[in-house]
Design a protein around this motif. Sequence first.
Motif, PDB file in Angstrom:
ATOM      1  N   ARG A   1       0.831  -1.136   0.007  1.00 33.13           N
ATOM      2  CA  ARG A   1       0.112   0.044  -0.089  1.00 33.13           C
ATOM      3  C   ARG A   1       0.905   1.327   0.082  1.00 33.13           C
ATOM      4  N   GLY A   2       2.115   1.207   0.124  1.00 35.99           N
ATOM      5  CA  GLY A   2       3.187   2.321   0.215  1.00 35.99           C
ATOM      6  C   GLY A   2       3.145   2.856   1.591  1.00 35.99           C
ATOM      7  N   HIS A   3       4.071   3.802   1.960  1.00 39.83           N
ATOM      8  CA  HIS A   3       4.627   4.368   3.009  1.00 39.83           C
ATOM      9  C   HIS A   3       3.828   5.432   3.428  1.00 39.83           C
ATOM     10  N   PRO A   4       3.871   6.182   4.683  1.00 45.52           N
ATOM     11  CA  PRO A   4       3.310   7.332   5.201  1.00 45.52           C
ATOM     12  C   PRO A   4       3.521   8.404   4.319  1.00 45.52           C
ATOM     13  N   TRP A   5       4.958   8.617   3.928  1.00 49.60           N
ATOM     14  CA  TRP A   5       5.129   9.739   3.262  1.00 49.60           C
ATOM     15  C   TRP A   5       4.645   9.808   1.669  1.00 49.60           C
ATOM     16  N   CYS A   6       4.153   8.752   1.311  1.00 46.47           N
ATOM     17  CA  CYS A   6       3.466   8.707  -0.179  1.00 46.47           C
ATOM     18  C   CYS A   6       2.280   9.707   0.109  1.00 46.47           C
ATOM     19  N   TYR A   7       1.335   9.545   1.395  1.00 48.94           N
ATOM     20  CA  TYR A   7       0.083  10.105   1.234  1.00 48.94           C
ATOM     21  C   TYR A   7       0.486  11.560   1.862  1.00 48.94           C
ATOM     22  N   ASP A   8       1.445  11.432   2.895  1.00 47.70           N
ATOM     23  CA  ASP A   8       1.742  13.057   3.226  1.00 47.70           C
ATOM     24  C   ASP A   8       2.192  13.814   1.992  1.00 47.70           C
ATOM     25  N   ALA A   9       2.717  13.333   0.896  1.00 45.61           N
ATOM     26  CA  ALA A   9       3.270  13.870  -0.260  1.00 45.61           C
ATOM     27  C   ALA A   9       2.115  14.593  -1.023  1.00 45.61           C
ATOM     28  N   TRP A  10       0.747  14.161  -0.759  1.00 38.44           N
ATOM     29  CA  TRP A  10      -0.466  14.943  -1.539  1.00 38.44           C
ATOM     30  C   TRP A  10      -0.718  16.222  -1.238  1.00 38.44           C
ATOM     31  N   GLY A  11      -0.039  16.770   0.094  1.00 35.77           N
ATOM     32  CA  GLY A  11      -0.139  17.928   0.436  1.00 35.77           C
ATOM     33  C   GLY A  11      -1.259  18.440   1.120  1.00 35.77           C
ATOM     34  N   SER A  12      -1.991  17.577   1.386  1.00 32.41           N
ATOM     35  CA  SER A  12      -3.387  17.951   2.117  1.00 32.41           C
ATOM     36  C   SER A  12      -3.535  17.442   3.574  1.00 32.41           C
ATOM     37  N   PRO A  13      -4.070  18.267   4.621  1.00 33.42           N
ATOM     38  CA  PRO A  13      -4.118  17.834   5.645  1.00 33.42           C
ATOM     39  C   PRO A  13      -5.078  16.699   5.912  1.00 33.42           C
ATOM     40  N   SER A  14      -6.273  16.771   4.994  1.00 28.42           N
ATOM     41  CA  SER A  14      -7.195  15.625   5.041  1.00 28.42           C
ATOM     42  C   SER A  14      -6.592  14.312   4.460  1.00 28.42           C
ATOM     43  N   TRP A  15      -5.477  14.461   3.962  1.00 27.59           N
ATOM     44  CA  TRP A  15      -5.049  13.235   3.283  1.00 27.59           C
ATOM     45  C   TRP A  15      -3.755  12.725   3.629  1.00 27.59           C
ATOM     46  N   ARG A  16      -3.433  13.229   4.862  1.00 26.48           N
ATOM     47  CA  ARG A  16      -2.000  12.687   5.575  1.00 26.48           C
ATOM     48  C   ARG A  16      -2.391  11.382   5.937  1.00 26.48           C
ATOM     49  N   TRP A  17      -1.243  10.615   6.186  1.00 27.58           N
ATOM     50  CA  TRP A  17      -1.252   9.231   6.461  1.00 27.58           C
ATOM     51  C   TRP A  17      -2.126   8.716   7.588  1.00 27.58           C
ATOM     52  N   GLU A  18      -2.106   9.732   8.821  1.00 25.71           N
ATOM     53  CA  GLU A  18      -2.904   9.208   9.786  1.00 25.71           C
ATOM     54  C   GLU A  18      -4.435   9.412   9.699  1.00 25.71           C
ATOM     55  N   ARG A  19      -4.762  10.213   8.586  1.00 24.52           N
ATOM     56  CA  ARG A  19      -6.317  10.326   8.070  1.00 24.52           C
ATOM     57  C   ARG A  19      -6.502   9.170   7.153  1.00 24.52           C
ATOM     58  N   CYS A  20      -5.743   8.605   6.460  1.00 24.43           N
ATOM     59  CA  CYS A  20      -6.100   7.743   5.588  1.00 24.43           C
ATOM     60  C   CYS A  20      -6.078   6.294   6.206  1.00 24.43           C
ATOM     61  N   LEU A  21      -5.115   6.080   7.294  1.00 24.16           N
ATOM     62  CA  LEU A  21      -4.815   4.969   7.943  1.00 24.16           C
ATOM     63  C   LEU A  21      -6.238   4.191   8.565  1.00 24.16           C
ATOM     64  N   PRO A  22      -7.156   4.866   9.063  1.00 26.83           N
ATOM     65  CA  PRO A  22      -8.345   4.422   9.366  1.00 26.83           C
ATOM     66  C   PRO A  22      -9.322   3.576   8.332  1.00 26.83           C
ATOM     67  N   SER A  23      -8.968   4.240   7.243  1.00 30.04           N
ATOM     68  CA  SER A  23      -9.841   3.409   6.065  1.00 30.04           C
ATOM     69  C   SER A  23      -9.002   2.265   5.643  1.00 30.04           C
ATOM     70  N   PHE A  24      -7.843   2.470   5.701  1.00 32.97           N
ATOM     71  CA  PHE A  24      -7.151   1.101   5.148  1.00 32.97           C
ATOM     72  C   PHE A  24      -7.390   0.007   6.151  1.00 32.97           C
ATOM     73  N   ARG A  25      -7.165   0.309   7.548  1.00 37.76           N
ATOM     74  CA  ARG A  25      -7.571  -0.625   8.521  1.00 37.76           C
ATOM     75  C   ARG A  25      -9.009  -1.159   8.367  1.00 37.76           C
ATOM     76  N   ALA A  26      -9.748  -0.342   8.024  1.00 40.57           N
ATOM     77  CA  ALA A  26     -11.366  -0.578   7.906  1.00 40.57           C
ATOM     78  C   ALA A  26     -11.484  -2.065   7.035  1.00 40.57           C
ATOM     79  N   ILE A  27     -10.831  -1.898   5.710  1.00 40.75           N
ATOM     80  CA  ILE A  27     -10.945  -2.755   4.706  1.00 40.75           C
ATOM     81  C   ILE A  27     -10.160  -4.035   4.686  1.00 40.75           C
ATOM     82  N   GLU A  28      -9.174  -3.990   5.775  1.00 42.69           N
ATOM     83  CA  GLU A  28      -8.326  -5.282   5.619  1.00 42.69           C
ATOM     84  C   GLU A  28      -8.272  -6.038   6.719  1.00 42.69           C
ATOM     85  N   ALA A  29      -8.182  -7.411   6.652  1.00 41.46           N
ATOM     86  CA  ALA A  29      -7.805  -8.285   7.527  1.00 41.46           C
ATOM     87  C   ALA A  29      -6.439  -8.851   7.308  1.00 41.46           C
ATOM     88  N   ASP A  30      -5.527  -8.244   7.957  1.00 42.53           N
ATOM     89  CA  ASP A  30      -4.300  -8.854   7.861  1.00 42.53           C
ATOM     90  C   ASP A  30      -3.984 -10.278   8.570  1.00 42.53           C
TER      91      ASP A  30
END
Length: 483
Positions: free
Chosen positions: A86-115
């Motif tokens: 899925r990539g690293h935190p800095w991949c999503y932080d590079a999108w330049g939006s506070p709404s799409w920083r890694w910590e804002r994306c992580l809950p949705s990554f966790r919601a869809i997966e069963a590792d």
Amino acid sequence: MRVLIVGAGSAGLTCAWRLAREPSTEVVLIDAGVDPGPDVPSFLLRDMVLPPPFYWDYAEFDRGYFLPRGKLFGGTSAVNATAAVRGHPWCYDAWGSPSWRWERCLPSFRAIEADMQFGAEPYHGHAGPVPITRCELGGFDHALGDAYVRRGLARIADHNAPGHLGFGPFPTNRIGDDRASTLRTLLPELRGRPNVTLRPQTEAVRVVMAHGEARGVLVRTAQGDEQLLEADRVVLSGGTFGSPEMLFASGIGPADGLRTAGLPVHVDAPEVGANLVDHPYVQMGIEVSDPAKPAAPPGKGALLTFELDGPGHLQAHAFAYRTRAVDPSADPCSAAVTCALLTPESRGRLELGTGRARVRLNHLSSDVDARRMAEIVARVADVVADLASEGALRLPADPWWHADDLPAACRREVVTYHHPVGTCRMGSDTASVVDEALRVRGVERLMVADASVMPSLPRGQTNLGAMMIGHRAAEFLLEAPPP
């Protein structure tokens, strides 16, 4: 709230799955492809090469090669190799939006997966619908791993652990030998919900607008009839090629290009179709010496990740796979050692054309990208040469990667890693196609939710990222329902 989702792939099915959990939300999910039904045929779960009707007809315009995009419920998640980095935190932080920083994306990554191995870790999910697992390594991967370790590269267990680099098993979305696509994992739950309508073989023609608002979608049925499907919200999830095509057809795009194509201009949006970026990818054809230790099929083997010198986490992928998995006529010992540049600067575009839009990936057009790809190839080629000297593999008579001008050779050999993004770029600036809540600029009640909104590529596959975007799109809709 009635939500019409155009496209039942990774993002669209995830968006529908999240929305459908709210009984007050009515979801209509349409796709031009077929719905295989609850008993999915085994070839749709296991085969790497499917019959032509299960793909959209896209090709790279300048070089002519086929670009497989799934045309069925499940979309490209139902035709891919199931690799799930899925990539690293800095991949999503590079999108330049506070709404799409890694910590804002992580809950949705966790919601869809069963590792299956690391679900207890805080950066993973354990109860989502999409199983993530890692296959046991064997065969030729052991020889590769030993060679990497001799060069000081680390063995790692989880490529989805933030910041981890090295050699280890691919994370993969599988159930046994089957693809755990959104067709297999999300669609069964949607079938049983009274607030969900599934419309397969229903092709979107254009978004219907009035007074600056999306009111619904004009669709064409399998019988050729046209119907207007009305909705409070329209979400385009047709993918990096399909969503900009739908915006073009709806009069949203570069004004001059729309007029030339004979289309109306509702919104002059020059960036629709621009900013197309994809991971460039080259392959070294070899033969494994020991038939009892072949390379693994795609997605079932091991992956090497490493960084190049320079700022910005410049990153590469390398792995080997059994050629017969994609070419049944290949020798059982035939394999490809592949290299990919995960942080390209080159940009292509999707252009209006007759029939399908013209896809110009423009791989390695930047001299910097060509040099970086050559560096990746040279490093991996050293490993290949060592294994050849040890008798673990056989090289072709004149390997292309021995060229004097390796950047030029890479440009001749480059193809796609199948991770296109960016044609409906998300951003806070007014030039972006969608805003940070994925709303199309210039049209109310219209969103885009798929990999096309990614401003730049993650350092991994894009399938899980597209699911994350679909999940977040649903959250945005539920936070701000129509008045």
